[in-house]
Design a protein around this motif. Structure first.
Motif, PDB file in Angstrom:
ATOM      1  N   THR A   1      31.887  19.604  82.107  1.00  0.00           N
ATOM      2  CA  THR A   1      31.718  18.663  80.995  1.00  0.00           C
ATOM      3  C   THR A   1      30.535  17.722  81.243  1.00  0.00           C
ATOM      4  O   THR A   1      29.872  17.296  80.287  1.00  0.00           O
ATOM      5  CB  THR A   1      32.993  17.847  80.765  1.00  0.00           C
TER       6      THR A   1
ATOM      7  N   GLY B   1      27.611  19.595  80.122  1.00  0.00           N
ATOM      8  CA  GLY B   1      27.589  19.592  78.667  1.00  0.00           C
ATOM      9  C   GLY B   1      27.045  18.289  78.116  1.00  0.00           C
ATOM     10  O   GLY B   1      26.283  18.273  77.140  1.00  0.00           O
ATOM     11  N   ASP B   2      27.426  17.177  78.743  1.00  0.00           N
ATOM     12  CA  ASP B   2      26.921  15.880  78.315  1.00  0.00           C
ATOM     13  C   ASP B   2      25.400  15.812  78.413  1.00  0.00           C
ATOM     14  O   ASP B   2      24.740  15.204  77.562  1.00  0.00           O
ATOM     15  CB  ASP B   2      27.538  14.767  79.168  1.00  0.00           C
TER      16      ASP B   2
ATOM     17  N   LEU C   1      23.305  18.306  78.079  1.00  0.00           N
ATOM     18  CA  LEU C   1      22.687  19.169  77.072  1.00  0.00           C
ATOM     19  C   LEU C   1      22.776  18.614  75.654  1.00  0.00           C
ATOM     20  O   LEU C   1      22.047  19.067  74.774  1.00  0.00           O
ATOM     21  CB  LEU C   1      23.325  20.565  77.128  1.00  0.00           C
TER      22      LEU C   1
ATOM     23  N   THR D   1      22.255  19.017  87.329  1.00  0.00           N
ATOM     24  CA  THR D   1      21.461  18.423  86.260  1.00  0.00           C
ATOM     25  C   THR D   1      19.988  18.322  86.636  1.00  0.00           C
ATOM     26  O   THR D   1      19.103  18.536  85.805  1.00  0.00           O
ATOM     27  CB  THR D   1      22.011  17.028  85.911  1.00  0.00           C
TER      28      THR D   1
ATOM     29  N   ALA E   1      26.130  24.242  75.675  1.00  0.00           N
ATOM     30  CA  ALA E   1      27.022  23.115  75.949  1.00  0.00           C
ATOM     31  C   ALA E   1      28.429  23.393  75.427  1.00  0.00           C
ATOM     32  O   ALA E   1      29.425  23.111  76.103  1.00  0.00           O
ATOM     33  CB  ALA E   1      26.465  21.846  75.318  1.00  0.00           C
TER      34      ALA E   1
ATOM     35  N   TRP F   1      32.168  23.489  77.535  1.00  0.00           N
ATOM     36  CA  TRP F   1      33.403  22.769  77.218  1.00  0.00           C
ATOM     37  C   TRP F   1      34.577  23.726  77.014  1.00  0.00           C
ATOM     38  O   TRP F   1      35.712  23.402  77.375  1.00  0.00           O
ATOM     39  CB  TRP F   1      33.196  21.899  75.978  1.00  0.00           C
TER      40      TRP F   1
END
Length: 437
Positions: free
Chosen positions: A50, A53-54, A56, A184, A210, A214
């Motif tokens: 996650t 994902g944040d 992206l 990252t 992303a 999730w």
């Protein structure tokens, strides 16, 4: 999970957690203690995915570019408030629903899937539409995304409190942030470095990637072995939510924590103004990449250290993080105030941003661990929901206040936030210890 995989997980967990104290599971049941290694790595993997994902769908970079690219730049101002506050404000209502259920991992899974669906909707909006129709679709999807994130925020602390021992929660959060930050760094270099201006297809694929992250995170979290916990709050969710606010009146230690957390918002709100000052000094495109790398590196090099420290005293982590953040703000404000814009090295602001990001990681991890450790049972869920809801409203108010100050001077905003951080440091010093050695 197979016996071989289970044994490997237990060995790796013993190495990470330095598991020597036979009393380490004294705050969770014996049956839950046996599942700790397996649950530790499932929660860890879910958190790492996650966090990627944040990155992206960062509203400060990717979503802001998308709204400008599709012809809806006026909507950019709504991205960060919705992203940050939208997941916090409804949490008291969400918590009243969550605490009725003895098993709460499904709320996190539901929230993760909801975030995935939201991101797919964002990708569809920019692919099939343009102008303010596309921008409105992104904003609407972000509202749903933030609501889904609220389910994750409320349930995560409760599941973690039921499945992970008190003195191992900080290092779990720290390790997740470190791994996520390290990956990252690599993704930032691969995806954004020296690529010129990426096309719409590139960003649509980023959003779909992303969403996939999730979905996988939700699947992993669903496999956590969570044992039944306390239930309560069988009345109307809104009624129960309003009743929860009495915690601020009746629970002095919790009220003190919320006040401290509000003052420590400085570490999050100051970051964009460091970037603004850097752009005024040298408006070079590569500076954005430097700031992205600084943020990622700060998480990867500091989070695990903060996590281990939080397992000894989350209160002291908050104090140290707040002191560093306020000092960085006051130093940057003073330099910008008493020197002209061209004075000093171009690396000064990215370096200060890096230090502030380290401090913010400490503040964030310290207050999360402190909140989980200070309560148990349903009170943990209530504490999380009330705290996040109040902070969500205060974030909007403080954001509006700093926006007004910025009309006078960006430097004035940084100095104001620095003083706010100093007050937060003093307030954190007066918090009681909640971590057992």
């Amino acid at each position: 999970m197979s016996t071989k995989s289970s044994n490997a997980a237990e060995q790796l967990y013993a190495l990470i957690a330095n598991e020597e104290d036979a009393r380490v599971c004294k705050d969770i049941p014996d049956e839950a203690c046996r599942e700790v290694p397996r649950n530790f790595f499932l929660i860890l993997a879910s958190n790492v995915l996650t966090k990627l994902g944040d990155l992206l769908i960062s509203p400060k970079t990717v979503l802001a570019w998308l709204l400008s690219a599709v012809g809806a730049p006026a909507l950019v101002a709504w991205l960060v408030p919705i992203r940050e506050s939208g997941s916090m404000v409804p949490q008291m209502v969400i918590a009243a629903w969550v605490r009725r259920k003895p098993i709460r991992k499904w709320f996190w899974t539901l929230g993760s899937v909801g975030q995935a669906i939201s991101v797919v909707a964002m990708a569809a909006s920019i692919w099939f539409f343009d102008g303010y129709i596309a921008g409105g679709g992104v904003i609407a999807a972000l509202v749903f995304f933030s609501l889904a994130r609220g389910f994750c925020s409320v349930s995560m602390k409760d599941v973690q409190g039921k499945c992970i021992p008190k003195t191992r929660r900080g290092r779990l959060s720290g390790l997740a942030t470190t791994i996520g930050g390290s990956i990252t760094v690599v993704l930032t270099v691969l995806l954004f470095w020296d690529r010129g201006e990426p096309g719409l297809t590139f960003y649509a694929l980023l959003l779909l990637l992303a969403a996939t992250l999730w979905m996988i995170a939700g699947f992993l979290f669903a496999n956590i072995q969570e044992h039944h916990g306390e239930t309560g709050g069988g009345g109307n969710a809104m009624t129960e939510a309003v009743k929860s606010l009495s915690l601020l009146r009746d629970d002095a230690p919790f009220r003190h924590f919320v006040i401290t957390r509000a003052l420590l918002l400085c570490s999050a709100l100051a970051s964009p103004y460091f970037v603004v000052l850097a752009q005024k000094q040298a408006d070079n495109g590569w500076l954005l990449g430097v700031f992205l790398l600084a943020s990622s590196l700060a998480s990867s090099v500091s989070a695990s250290v903060w996590g281990w420290m939080a397992d000894t005293s989350s209160r002291r982590v908050m104090i140290r993080g707040a002191a560093i953040a306020s000092s960085a703000c006051l130093l940057v404000g003073a330099v910008a105030l008493f020197t002209d814009e061209q004075a000093g090295s171009v690396w000064f602001y990215p370096l200060a941003f890096f230090i502030l990001s380290i401090a913010h990681a400490g503040v964030r991890l310290g207050r999360k661990t402190y909140l989980v450790d200070m309560a148990g049972g349903n009170k943990r869920t209530d504490y999380t929901a009330v705290s996040n809801t109040v902070i969500g409203f205060l974030l909007l108010v403080t954001g509006g206040f700093t926006a007004l100050i910025s009309m006078i001077s960006d430097v004035a905003v940084i100095l104001t936030l620095g003083l706010m951080g100093m007050a937060g440091t003093v307030s954190a010093l007066r918090l009681k210890e909640v971590t057992d050695d």
